[in-house]
Write a protein that holds these residues in place. Structure first.
Motif, short mmCIF file in Angstrom:
data_model
loop_
_atom_site.label_atom_id
_atom_site.label_comp_id
_atom_site.label_asym_id
_atom_site.label_seq_id
_atom_site.Cartn_x
_atom_site.Cartn_y
_atom_site.Cartn_z
N PRO A 50 9.55 -11.61 31.29
CA PRO A 50 8.19 -11.91 30.79
C PRO A 50 8.24 -12.62 29.45
CG PRO A 50 8.69 -9.57 30.56
CD PRO A 50 9.81 -10.16 31.37
N ASP A 51 7.31 -13.52 29.26
CA ASP A 51 7.20 -14.27 28.01
C ASP A 51 6.58 -13.37 26.94
OD1 ASP A 51 6.77 -15.99 25.93
OD2 ASP A 51 5.74 -17.52 27.11
N PRO A 52 7.33 -13.04 25.89
CA PRO A 52 6.75 -12.14 24.88
C PRO A 52 5.55 -12.74 24.18
CG PRO A 52 8.85 -13.04 24.14
CD PRO A 52 8.72 -13.40 25.58
N TRP A 53 5.52 -14.08 24.03
CA TRP A 53 4.38 -14.71 23.39
C TRP A 53 3.12 -14.63 24.26
CZ3 TRP A 53 4.62 -15.45 18.47
CH2 TRP A 53 5.84 -15.69 17.86
N ILE B 280 2.59 -12.24 26.41
CA ILE B 280 2.19 -10.83 26.33
C ILE B 280 1.38 -10.58 25.05
CG2 ILE B 280 3.04 -8.47 26.09
CD1 ILE B 280 5.40 -9.25 27.82
N ALA B 281 1.85 -11.15 23.94
CA ALA B 281 1.13 -10.99 22.68
C ALA B 281 -0.25 -11.64 22.76
CB ALA B 281 1.94 -11.59 21.54
N THR C 197 -2.04 -12.11 25.47
CA THR C 197 -2.88 -11.30 26.35
C THR C 197 -3.36 -10.05 25.63
OG1 THR C 197 -1.62 -12.11 28.27
CG2 THR C 197 -2.97 -10.13 28.58
N LEU C 198 -2.49 -9.44 24.84
CA LEU C 198 -2.89 -8.27 24.08
C LEU C 198 -3.98 -8.62 23.07
CD1 LEU C 198 -2.53 -5.31 23.29
CD2 LEU C 198 -0.66 -6.01 21.77
N THR D 13 -7.17 -9.05 24.90
CA THR D 13 -7.70 -7.75 25.30
C THR D 13 -8.42 -7.07 24.15
OG1 THR D 13 -5.87 -7.50 26.88
CG2 THR D 13 -7.10 -5.52 26.31
N LEU E 42 -4.08 -14.51 30.58
CA LEU E 42 -2.91 -14.59 31.45
C LEU E 42 -2.94 -15.87 32.29
CD1 LEU E 42 -2.46 -10.94 32.78
CD2 LEU E 42 -0.80 -12.27 31.45
#
Length: 260
Positions: free
Chosen positions: A3-6, A8-9, A11-12, A15, A101
Motif C-alpha cells: 500500500p502507498d503510505p502517502w 493512506i495518509a 485517505t486518513l 476521513t 481513495l
C-alpha cells in the motif's frame, strides 16, 4: 503490491475532514427540513430558540437555551433533535474517504471534498422534507462550476471544465424537460440539483454523466421495488429523488475517478 503510505495518509486526512464537517451538518439539516411555506425552522421541537455558532446554523442538533414561549418557573431540559450526529459524521467521513481513495492526489479531490458535505446535507433535507432549498442547490451548482474552473488551471487534473459546464446544462435541461412533462413526479429543486451534479459528472466526460444518471435511476427504482415487496409502497406516493440522484452521481464519480 504494498500500500502507498502517502495515499493512506491522504485517505486518513480526508476521513478526518469528513468527520469534522459531518459534525456541523445535523443542525442545518434540521433547520432546512421544513415545509415550503417555512424557509427554515427557527426553534427546536421543544420550543427552544436555536442559537450557537454562526447564529445557530452549525453543529449538533441540540440546544440548552430558553424557550420561545414565555418563561415558566421550570426550565425545560436540554433537548436533542434532527438527524443523529454519529450517523451523519460516519456517513460524511466514509464518503470523503472513498473519494480520496478513488481520486488520489489529483487536484479535483479538493473540490469533491468541499462538495461532499453539502451533498450529504442536501440528501438529508430531501429525505426529511421532500424539498431541496435554493440556499443549498444553487450554491452547490455555483461552487461546482467555480471550483472546477480553478482546478482546470492546476497541473495533473484529469477532467475538462468545458464538459463540466456542458454537463450542467445537459443534465439540468433534461430534468427541466422532465419537470415540464411530469411536474407531479419531481420538484423544481431537483432541476436545480441536476445543474450541480451535471457539472461534477461532466468533469470526467459524457460517459460519467450517463453513468451517474442511470445509476441514480437504478437506485431509485430498486428502492421503490423494495418498498413494494415489503408492502410499504403507496400508489401515487411522492418519493424524494434528490438522495437517489446524489447516490448515483457518487457511484459514477467513484468509478470514473478511479479509472481516470
Amino acid at each position: 503490491m504494498d500500500p502507498d503510505p502517502w495515499l493512506i495518509a491522504l485517505t486518513l486526512a480526508a476521513t478526518l475532514w469528513g468527520a469534522a464537517a459531518g459534525t456541523l451538518l445535523p443542525r442545518p439539516a434540521y433547520r432546512f427540513t421544513a415545509d415550503e411555506d417555512t424557509p427554515w425552522h427557527q426553534a427546536c421541537p421543544a420550543g427552544h430558540r436555536i442559537t450557537g455558532p454562526a447564529a445557530g446554523w452549525l453543529g449538533p442538533a441540540r440546544c440548552t437555551t430558553a424557550p420561545t414561549a414565555p418563561p415558566s418557573t421550570v426550565q425545560p431540559p436540554t433537548c436533542a433533535y434532527g438527524p443523529r450526529t454519529p450517523a451523519v459524521v460516519t456517513m460524511t467521513a466514509l464518503v470523503c474517504a472513498s473519494l480520496a481513495l478513488a481520486t488520489g492526489f489529483r487536484p479535483e479531490l479538493a473540490v469533491w471534498l468541499l462538495l461532499a458535505p453539502l451533498g450529504v446535507l442536501l440528501a438529508l433535507v430531501d429525505l426529511g422534507a421532500q424539498r431541496l432549498p435554493d440556499p443549498l442547490t444553487l450554491p452547490f451548482a455555483g461552487l461546482a462550476l467555480a471550483l472546477l474552473g480553478g482546478v482546470a488551471f492546476v497541473p495533473e487534473h484529469a477532467g475538462e471544465w468545458r464538459t463540466a459546464a456542458y454537463g450542467a446544462l445537459a443534465l439540468g435541461g433534461f430534468y427541466f424537460l422532465f419537470f415540464l412533462l411530469r411536474p407531479v413526479a419531481l420538484g423544481f429543486g431537483d432541476v436545480k440539483l441536476a445543474l450541480g451534479l451535471g457539472a461534477v459528472l461532466g468533469w470526467y466526460g459524457w460517459g460519467a454523466l450517463y453513468l451517474g444518471t442511470f445509476a441514480g435511476a437504478l437506485i431509485g427504482s430498486a428502492y421503490t421495488l423494495v418498498l413494494a415487496v415489503r408492502g410499504r409502497a403507496v400508489r401515487g406516493q411522492l418519493v424524494a429523488l434528490g438522495p437517489f440522484m446524489i447516490a448515483g452521481a457518487y457511484v459514477a464519480l467513484l468509478l470514473e475517478a478511479y479509472a481516470a
